[in-house]
Design a protein around this motif. Structure first.
Motif, mmCIF file in Angstrom:
data_model
loop_
_atom_site.group_PDB
_atom_site.id
_atom_site.type_symbol
_atom_site.label_atom_id
_atom_site.label_comp_id
_atom_site.label_asym_id
_atom_site.label_seq_id
_atom_site.Cartn_x
_atom_site.Cartn_y
_atom_site.Cartn_z
ATOM 1 N N GLN A 51 0.835 -1.211 0.000
ATOM 2 C CA GLN A 51 0.000 0.000 0.000
ATOM 3 C C GLN A 51 0.869 1.260 0.000
ATOM 4 O O GLN A 51 0.536 2.250 -0.661
ATOM 5 C CB GLN A 51 -0.919 -0.016 1.232
ATOM 6 N N VAL A 52 1.970 1.231 0.736
ATOM 7 C CA VAL A 52 2.885 2.380 0.787
ATOM 8 C C VAL A 52 3.438 2.665 -0.607
ATOM 9 O O VAL A 52 3.542 3.824 -1.031
ATOM 10 C CB VAL A 52 4.025 2.114 1.784
ATOM 11 N N TYR A 53 3.788 1.600 -1.325
ATOM 12 C CA TYR A 53 4.306 1.790 -2.686
ATOM 13 C C TYR A 53 3.204 2.257 -3.641
ATOM 14 O O TYR A 53 3.401 3.189 -4.432
ATOM 15 C CB TYR A 53 4.915 0.492 -3.198
ATOM 16 N N LYS A 54 2.044 1.617 -3.555
ATOM 17 C CA LYS A 54 0.957 1.906 -4.493
ATOM 18 C C LYS A 54 0.422 3.326 -4.336
ATOM 19 O O LYS A 54 0.190 4.038 -5.320
ATOM 20 C CB LYS A 54 -0.181 0.894 -4.262
ATOM 21 N N VAL A 55 0.234 3.767 -3.097
ATOM 22 C CA VAL A 55 -0.403 5.066 -2.843
ATOM 23 C C VAL A 55 0.610 6.200 -2.762
ATOM 24 O O VAL A 55 0.375 7.289 -3.277
ATOM 25 C CB VAL A 55 -1.243 5.006 -1.547
ATOM 26 N N HIS A 56 1.754 5.934 -2.120
ATOM 27 C CA HIS A 56 2.707 7.007 -1.855
ATOM 28 C C HIS A 56 3.968 6.927 -2.720
ATOM 29 O O HIS A 56 4.798 7.836 -2.678
ATOM 30 C CB HIS A 56 3.099 6.998 -0.376
ATOM 31 N N GLY A 57 4.110 5.831 -3.474
ATOM 32 C CA GLY A 57 5.255 5.709 -4.369
ATOM 33 C C GLY A 57 6.585 5.526 -3.676
ATOM 34 O O GLY A 57 7.646 5.767 -4.271
ATOM 35 N N LEU A 58 6.578 5.080 -2.416
ATOM 36 C CA LEU A 58 7.827 4.882 -1.682
ATOM 37 C C LEU A 58 8.348 3.462 -1.902
ATOM 38 O O LEU A 58 7.577 2.494 -1.823
ATOM 39 C CB LEU A 58 7.608 5.129 -0.184
ATOM 40 N N PRO A 59 9.640 3.301 -2.172
ATOM 41 C CA PRO A 59 10.187 1.966 -2.426
ATOM 42 C C PRO A 59 10.175 1.105 -1.168
ATOM 43 O O PRO A 59 10.491 1.571 -0.077
ATOM 44 C CB PRO A 59 11.622 2.247 -2.894
ATOM 45 N N THR A 60 9.783 -0.163 -1.333
ATOM 46 C CA THR A 60 9.778 -1.123 -0.223
ATOM 47 C C THR A 60 10.460 -2.408 -0.682
ATOM 48 O O THR A 60 10.200 -2.900 -1.781
ATOM 49 C CB THR A 60 8.336 -1.432 0.237
ATOM 50 N N LEU A 61 11.313 -2.924 0.167
ATOM 51 C CA LEU A 61 12.072 -4.127 -0.182
ATOM 52 C C LEU A 61 11.167 -5.339 -0.332
ATOM 53 O O LEU A 61 11.444 -6.250 -1.115
ATOM 54 C CB LEU A 61 13.142 -4.392 0.886
ATOM 55 N N ILE A 62 10.075 -5.362 0.410
ATOM 56 C CA ILE A 62 9.206 -6.533 0.421
ATOM 57 C C ILE A 62 8.593 -6.800 -0.954
ATOM 58 O O ILE A 62 8.170 -7.919 -1.253
ATOM 59 C CB ILE A 62 8.106 -6.356 1.493
ATOM 60 N N ARG A 63 8.556 -5.792 -1.831
ATOM 61 C CA ARG A 63 7.995 -5.976 -3.164
ATOM 62 C C ARG A 63 8.972 -6.654 -4.113
ATOM 63 O O ARG A 63 8.587 -7.094 -5.188
ATOM 64 C CB ARG A 63 7.592 -4.623 -3.754
ATOM 65 N N TRP A 176 0.408 6.285 9.323
ATOM 66 C CA TRP A 176 -0.965 6.446 9.837
ATOM 67 C C TRP A 176 -1.968 6.525 8.690
ATOM 68 O O TRP A 176 -3.058 5.950 8.778
ATOM 69 C CB TRP A 176 -1.063 7.706 10.715
ATOM 70 N N GLN A 177 -1.609 7.210 7.611
ATOM 71 C CA GLN A 177 -2.511 7.277 6.460
ATOM 72 C C GLN A 177 -2.737 5.889 5.862
ATOM 73 O O GLN A 177 -3.856 5.541 5.467
ATOM 74 C CB GLN A 177 -1.940 8.221 5.406
ATOM 75 N N THR A 178 -1.662 5.102 5.815
ATOM 76 C CA THR A 178 -1.762 3.757 5.251
ATOM 77 C C THR A 178 -2.637 2.860 6.115
ATOM 78 O O THR A 178 -3.510 2.137 5.616
ATOM 79 C CB THR A 178 -0.360 3.143 5.090
ATOM 80 N N LEU A 179 -2.420 2.893 7.422
ATOM 81 C CA LEU A 179 -3.208 2.052 8.320
ATOM 82 C C LEU A 179 -4.680 2.448 8.292
ATOM 83 O O LEU A 179 -5.566 1.586 8.314
ATOM 84 C CB LEU A 179 -2.665 2.157 9.752
ATOM 85 N N ALA A 180 -4.950 3.749 8.242
ATOM 86 C CA ALA A 180 -6.339 4.218 8.261
ATOM 87 C C ALA A 180 -7.110 3.812 7.012
ATOM 88 O O ALA A 180 -8.341 3.801 7.013
ATOM 89 C CB ALA A 180 -6.374 5.736 8.428
ATOM 90 N N HIS A 181 -6.380 3.452 5.931
ATOM 91 C CA HIS A 181 -7.037 3.056 4.675
ATOM 92 C C HIS A 181 -6.548 1.693 4.187
ATOM 93 O O HIS A 181 -6.687 1.365 3.018
ATOM 94 C CB HIS A 181 -6.779 4.109 3.586
ATOM 95 N N LEU A 182 -5.996 0.900 5.109
ATOM 96 C CA LEU A 182 -5.350 -0.354 4.709
ATOM 97 C C LEU A 182 -6.331 -1.358 4.115
ATOM 98 O O LEU A 182 -5.997 -2.089 3.178
ATOM 99 C CB LEU A 182 -4.636 -0.972 5.925
ATOM 100 N N PHE A 183 -7.517 -1.413 4.643
ATOM 101 C CA PHE A 183 -8.485 -2.413 4.195
ATOM 102 C C PHE A 183 -9.676 -1.759 3.522
ATOM 103 O O PHE A 183 -10.825 -2.067 3.810
ATOM 104 C CB PHE A 183 -8.943 -3.265 5.380
ATOM 105 N N GLU A 184 -9.381 -0.836 2.604
ATOM 106 C CA GLU A 184 -10.456 -0.220 1.838
ATOM 107 C C GLU A 184 -11.152 -1.293 1.007
ATOM 108 O O GLU A 184 -10.515 -2.218 0.505
ATOM 109 C CB GLU A 184 -9.891 0.852 0.906
ATOM 110 N N PRO A 185 -12.481 -1.197 0.849
ATOM 111 C CA PRO A 185 -13.184 -2.168 -0.002
ATOM 112 C C PRO A 185 -12.566 -2.211 -1.394
ATOM 113 O O PRO A 185 -12.213 -1.181 -1.964
ATOM 114 C CB PRO A 185 -14.615 -1.614 -0.044
ATOM 115 N N SER A 186 -12.406 -3.417 -1.918
ATOM 116 C CA SER A 186 -11.751 -3.575 -3.213
ATOM 117 C C SER A 186 -12.683 -4.249 -4.213
ATOM 118 O O SER A 186 -13.146 -5.371 -3.974
ATOM 119 C CB SER A 186 -10.470 -4.411 -3.061
ATOM 120 N N PRO A 187 -12.976 -3.580 -5.347
ATOM 121 C CA PRO A 187 -13.821 -4.205 -6.374
ATOM 122 C C PRO A 187 -13.136 -5.388 -7.033
ATOM 123 O O PRO A 187 -13.767 -6.170 -7.742
ATOM 124 C CB PRO A 187 -14.038 -3.067 -7.384
ATOM 125 N N GLU A 188 -11.805 -5.528 -6.788
ATOM 126 C CA GLU A 188 -11.061 -6.620 -7.399
ATOM 127 C C GLU A 188 -11.210 -7.923 -6.618
ATOM 128 O O GLU A 188 -10.759 -8.968 -7.063
ATOM 129 C CB GLU A 188 -9.569 -6.250 -7.470
#
Length: 256
Positions: A51-63, A176-188
């Motif tokens: 979510q951090v990468y998708k929304v904020h564009g920050l690189p994460t090693l886990i990806r 905090w922004q990521t956690l507050a929207h971590l489980f947004e409903p997903s049409p996928e």
């Protein structure tokens, strides 16, 4: 306050999953009795990292794919040179600053390819998460192959390790922004429905002899009905935002 990397931050995240599959690994339907839903710490870190990468564009090693990650970490076994690389990795990857790293370093083989595991490299975590567990046992939805669960997650940020890892105010704001929207409903992902029900962050300079468990326990959902099917079936008790009446040194910020 909540963006200050020099403060301690303890938090409770509540989220719900509807129509989650109750099938057992062999494909049969679970009709058993008492069973709690559980989402592991590693799975949650993966969700946050993506979510951090998708929304904020920050690189994460886990990806990074496993093979690419091995190539990247292999030079860490080279003494002082590896130490410099570790600092660069921590500066570059968001999840290394927050969640740290604990993994054996692959040694470089004959042609620069990763070989056997070398010394274990460790970056202590500034942010620790508990597994997310349902408040009540999962129950089938009216006999259908699905269930409802209200999940509870605890987390704790350590400012000393955060400073050592280079965590910034911006990093915490993204968290905090990521956690507050971590489980947004997903049409996928029909028919699975997900949603964050609330995030409570307790910020302080130190609790002294007080217990973190007691602090987080002030956020207390209790069911109104025998078989909850939604958040409305719970009564949610929590302190008012701002300095706590019981301990004004602790300031509560919440999204609920």
């Amino acid at each position: 306050m909540i963006h200050d990397p020099h403060k301690h931050h303890e938090f409770v995240l509540l989220f719900e999953l509807k129509n989650a599959d109750l099938a057992t690994p062999d494909g049969t339907q679970a009709t058993a009795s008492v069973r709690y839903g559980l989402i592991t710490e590693d799975a949650l870190k993966g969700l946050i990292g993506r979510q951090v990468y998708k929304v904020h564009g920050l690189p994460t090693l886990i990806r990074w794919p496993g093979r690419a990650r091995k190539h990247l970490l292999a030079p860490l076994s080279r003494g002082a040179e590896g130490g410099l690389l570790l600092e660069e990795l921590r500066r570059y990857f968001y999840d290394l600053r927050l969640f740290g790293l604990a993994a054996p370093t692959p040694l470089l083989g004959a042609q620069g390819t990763p070989g056997e595991a070398g010394p274990r490299v460790q970056i202590p975590a500034a942010l620790r998460l508990s597994p997310a567990r349902t408040v009540d046992p999962l129950l089938p939805l009216d006999g259908q192959p699905g269930s409802y669960g209200l999940y509870r997650l605890h987390g704790s940020y350590n400012p000393e390790q955060g400073q050592a890892n280079g965590v910034t105010a911006s990093d915490l704001e993204v968290l905090w922004q990521t956690l507050a929207h971590l489980f947004e409903p997903s049409p996928e992902m029909p028919p699975l429905q997900m949603g964050v029900c609330g995030l409570w962050v307790f910020s302080h300079d130190g609790l002294g002899g007080a217990s973190v468990e007691t602090l987080l326990g002030q956020v207390a959902p209790t069911r109104r009905v025998e078989a909850p099917r939604s958040l409305q079936d719970y009564h949610l008790c929590s302190p008012q935002p701002g300095p706590l009446a019981a301990d004004p040194r602790v300031v509560l910020t919440c999204w609920a």
